[in-house]
Write a protein that holds these residues in place. Structure first.
Motif, PDB file in Angstrom:
ATOM      1  N   ASP A  89      35.834  50.218  46.633  1.00 29.90           N
ATOM      2  CA  ASP A  89      35.083  49.026  47.017  1.00 29.90           C
ATOM      3  C   ASP A  89      35.539  47.895  46.104  1.00 29.90           C
ATOM      4  O   ASP A  89      35.227  47.887  44.913  1.00 29.90           O
ATOM      5  CB  ASP A  89      33.588  49.283  46.870  1.00 29.90           C
ATOM      6  CG  ASP A  89      32.744  48.086  47.270  1.00 29.90           C
ATOM      7  OD1 ASP A  89      33.299  47.079  47.757  1.00 29.90           O
ATOM      8  OD2 ASP A  89      31.512  48.163  47.102  1.00 29.90           O
ATOM      9  N   ALA A  90      36.278  46.959  46.667  1.00 30.84           N
ATOM     10  CA  ALA A  90      36.886  45.899  45.868  1.00 30.84           C
ATOM     11  C   ALA A  90      36.020  44.648  45.757  1.00 30.84           C
ATOM     12  O   ALA A  90      36.439  43.665  45.154  1.00 30.84           O
ATOM     13  CB  ALA A  90      38.252  45.534  46.457  1.00 30.84           C
ATOM     14  N   ASP A  91      34.812  44.683  46.317  1.00 29.83           N
ATOM     15  CA  ASP A  91      33.924  43.522  46.225  1.00 29.83           C
ATOM     16  C   ASP A  91      33.668  43.178  44.763  1.00 29.83           C
ATOM     17  O   ASP A  91      33.295  44.038  43.967  1.00 29.83           O
ATOM     18  CB  ASP A  91      32.586  43.796  46.913  1.00 29.83           C
ATOM     19  CG  ASP A  91      32.713  43.879  48.422  1.00 29.83           C
ATOM     20  OD1 ASP A  91      33.742  43.417  48.960  1.00 29.83           O
ATOM     21  OD2 ASP A  91      31.786  44.412  49.055  1.00 29.83           O
ATOM     22  N   GLY A  92      33.899  41.941  44.424  1.00 32.17           N
ATOM     23  CA  GLY A  92      33.638  41.476  43.070  1.00 32.17           C
ATOM     24  C   GLY A  92      34.746  41.760  42.074  1.00 32.17           C
ATOM     25  O   GLY A  92      34.635  41.399  40.904  1.00 32.17           O
ATOM     26  N   LEU A  93      35.821  42.409  42.501  1.00 29.18           N
ATOM     27  CA  LEU A  93      36.933  42.690  41.590  1.00 29.18           C
ATOM     28  C   LEU A  93      37.915  41.527  41.587  1.00 29.18           C
ATOM     29  O   LEU A  93      38.104  40.862  42.599  1.00 29.18           O
ATOM     30  CB  LEU A  93      37.664  43.972  42.006  1.00 29.18           C
ATOM     31  CG  LEU A  93      36.837  45.255  42.023  1.00 29.18           C
ATOM     32  CD1 LEU A  93      37.714  46.421  42.441  1.00 29.18           C
ATOM     33  CD2 LEU A  93      36.215  45.516  40.666  1.00 29.18           C
ATOM     34  N   SER A  94      38.562  41.329  40.466  1.00 26.20           N
ATOM     35  CA  SER A  94      39.538  40.253  40.363  1.00 26.20           C
ATOM     36  C   SER A  94      40.760  40.553  41.227  1.00 26.20           C
ATOM     37  O   SER A  94      41.018  41.708  41.587  1.00 26.20           O
ATOM     38  CB  SER A  94      39.981  40.081  38.905  1.00 26.20           C
ATOM     39  OG  SER A  94      40.772  41.192  38.510  1.00 26.20           O
ATOM     40  N   VAL A  95      41.503  39.515  41.531  1.00 29.00           N
ATOM     41  CA  VAL A  95      42.725  39.673  42.320  1.00 29.00           C
ATOM     42  C   VAL A  95      43.689  40.604  41.594  1.00 29.00           C
ATOM     43  O   VAL A  95      44.303  41.479  42.204  1.00 29.00           O
ATOM     44  CB  VAL A  95      43.374  38.289  42.590  1.00 29.00           C
ATOM     45  CG1 VAL A  95      44.740  38.448  43.222  1.00 29.00           C
ATOM     46  CG2 VAL A  95      42.462  37.443  43.460  1.00 29.00           C
ATOM     47  N   GLN A  96      43.813  40.438  40.280  1.00 26.16           N
ATOM     48  CA  GLN A  96      44.734  41.286  39.507  1.00 26.16           C
ATOM     49  C   GLN A  96      44.313  42.748  39.551  1.00 26.16           C
ATOM     50  O   GLN A  96      45.137  43.644  39.701  1.00 26.16           O
ATOM     51  CB  GLN A  96      44.829  40.816  38.053  1.00 26.16           C
ATOM     52  CG  GLN A  96      45.821  41.600  37.222  1.00 26.16           C
ATOM     53  CD  GLN A  96      47.234  41.531  37.798  1.00 26.16           C
ATOM     54  OE1 GLN A  96      47.742  40.455  38.069  1.00 26.16           O
ATOM     55  NE2 GLN A  96      47.872  42.680  37.972  1.00 26.16           N
ATOM     56  N   LEU A  97      43.037  43.005  39.432  1.00 26.54           N
ATOM     57  CA  LEU A  97      42.557  44.387  39.479  1.00 26.54           C
ATOM     58  C   LEU A  97      42.791  44.988  40.860  1.00 26.54           C
ATOM     59  O   LEU A  97      43.201  46.143  40.981  1.00 26.54           O
ATOM     60  CB  LEU A  97      41.077  44.456  39.110  1.00 26.54           C
ATOM     61  CG  LEU A  97      40.464  45.839  39.028  1.00 26.54           C
ATOM     62  CD1 LEU A  97      41.287  46.755  38.128  1.00 26.54           C
ATOM     63  CD2 LEU A  97      39.041  45.755  38.529  1.00 26.54           C
ATOM     64  N   ARG A  98      42.596  44.221  41.895  1.00 25.99           N
ATOM     65  CA  ARG A  98      42.897  44.694  43.250  1.00 25.99           C
ATOM     66  C   ARG A  98      44.373  45.041  43.379  1.00 25.99           C
ATOM     67  O   ARG A  98      44.722  46.064  43.973  1.00 25.99           O
ATOM     68  CB  ARG A  98      42.517  43.640  44.288  1.00 25.99           C
ATOM     69  CG  ARG A  98      41.039  43.457  44.447  1.00 25.99           C
ATOM     70  CD  ARG A  98      40.751  42.352  45.438  1.00 25.99           C
ATOM     71  NE  ARG A  98      39.345  41.998  45.405  1.00 25.99           N
ATOM     72  CZ  ARG A  98      38.713  41.430  46.392  1.00 25.99           C
ATOM     73  NH1 ARG A  98      39.335  41.133  47.515  1.00 25.99           N
ATOM     74  NH2 ARG A  98      37.443  41.132  46.283  1.00 25.99           N
ATOM     75  N   ARG A  99      45.211  44.187  42.826  1.00 25.70           N
ATOM     76  CA  ARG A  99      46.663  44.453  42.853  1.00 25.70           C
ATOM     77  C   ARG A  99      46.998  45.734  42.102  1.00 25.70           C
ATOM     78  O   ARG A  99      47.806  46.547  42.556  1.00 25.70           O
ATOM     79  CB  ARG A  99      47.430  43.281  42.243  1.00 25.70           C
ATOM     80  CG  ARG A  99      47.512  42.081  43.113  1.00 25.70           C
ATOM     81  CD  ARG A  99      48.350  40.996  42.459  1.00 25.70           C
ATOM     82  NE  ARG A  99      48.271  39.771  43.221  1.00 25.70           N
ATOM     83  CZ  ARG A  99      48.271  38.560  42.709  1.00 25.70           C
ATOM     84  NH1 ARG A  99      48.363  38.397  41.395  1.00 25.70           N
ATOM     85  NH2 ARG A  99      48.190  37.506  43.471  1.00 25.70           N
ATOM     86  N   ASP A 100      46.391  45.898  40.943  1.00 26.41           N
ATOM     87  CA  ASP A 100      46.656  47.096  40.138  1.00 26.41           C
ATOM     88  C   ASP A 100      46.227  48.365  40.877  1.00 26.41           C
ATOM     89  O   ASP A 100      46.953  49.361  40.887  1.00 26.41           O
ATOM     90  CB  ASP A 100      45.932  47.011  38.792  1.00 26.41           C
ATOM     91  CG  ASP A 100      46.496  45.942  37.873  1.00 26.41           C
ATOM     92  OD1 ASP A 100      47.621  45.460  38.130  1.00 26.41           O
ATOM     93  OD2 ASP A 100      45.797  45.574  36.908  1.00 26.41           O
ATOM     94  N   LEU A 101      45.066  48.331  41.487  1.00 28.05           N
ATOM     95  CA  LEU A 101      44.585  49.484  42.239  1.00 28.05           C
ATOM     96  C   LEU A 101      45.491  49.779  43.431  1.00 28.05           C
ATOM     97  O   LEU A 101      45.815  50.943  43.709  1.00 28.05           O
ATOM     98  CB  LEU A 101      43.144  49.254  42.718  1.00 28.05           C
ATOM     99  CG  LEU A 101      42.080  49.313  41.621  1.00 28.05           C
ATOM    100  CD1 LEU A 101      40.759  48.712  42.106  1.00 28.05           C
ATOM    101  CD2 LEU A 101      41.868  50.737  41.136  1.00 28.05           C
ATOM    102  N   THR A 102      45.931  48.730  44.108  1.00 30.25           N
ATOM    103  CA  THR A 102      46.850  48.894  45.236  1.00 30.25           C
ATOM    104  C   THR A 102      48.182  49.456  44.756  1.00 30.25           C
ATOM    105  O   THR A 102      48.768  50.350  45.389  1.00 30.25           O
ATOM    106  CB  THR A 102      47.064  47.566  45.963  1.00 30.25           C
ATOM    107  OG1 THR A 102      45.788  47.105  46.449  1.00 30.25           O
ATOM    108  CG2 THR A 102      48.021  47.711  47.134  1.00 30.25           C
TER     109      THR A 102
END
Length: 75
Positions: free
Chosen positions: A57-70
């Motif tokens: 659940d990426a709600d509220g996560l930073s763009v960088q953190l989303r990139r890292d998880l991806t």
């Protein structure tokens, strides 16, 4: 928070400490029993899913953190 969130996602998908404990227990088993213990671990190893099997659940996560998880393979 980024490292903590990444660490949390990784450990929820695969808790390496369980494998570490089982391997150490096998290594330090009774003399001559390590091979038997390792074989038992191998034969009974539970199914482990790739990170792509897990949705985050990426709600509220930073763009960088989303990139890292991806980048790690989470969806």
């Amino acid at each position: 928070i980024t490292a903590t969130t990444l660490n949390s996602a990784i450990l929820r998908a695969y808790d390496v400490t369980k494998d570490d404990r089982a391997m150490r227990d096998a290594l330090y088993s009774a003399p001559g029993e390590a091979g038997i213990c390792f074989d038992r671990l191998r034969k009974n190893y539970p199914r482990r899913r790739e990170f792509g099997h897990f949705a985050v659940d990426a709600d509220g996560l930073s763009v960088q953190l989303r990139r890292d998880l991806t980048a790690l393979g989470f969806v």
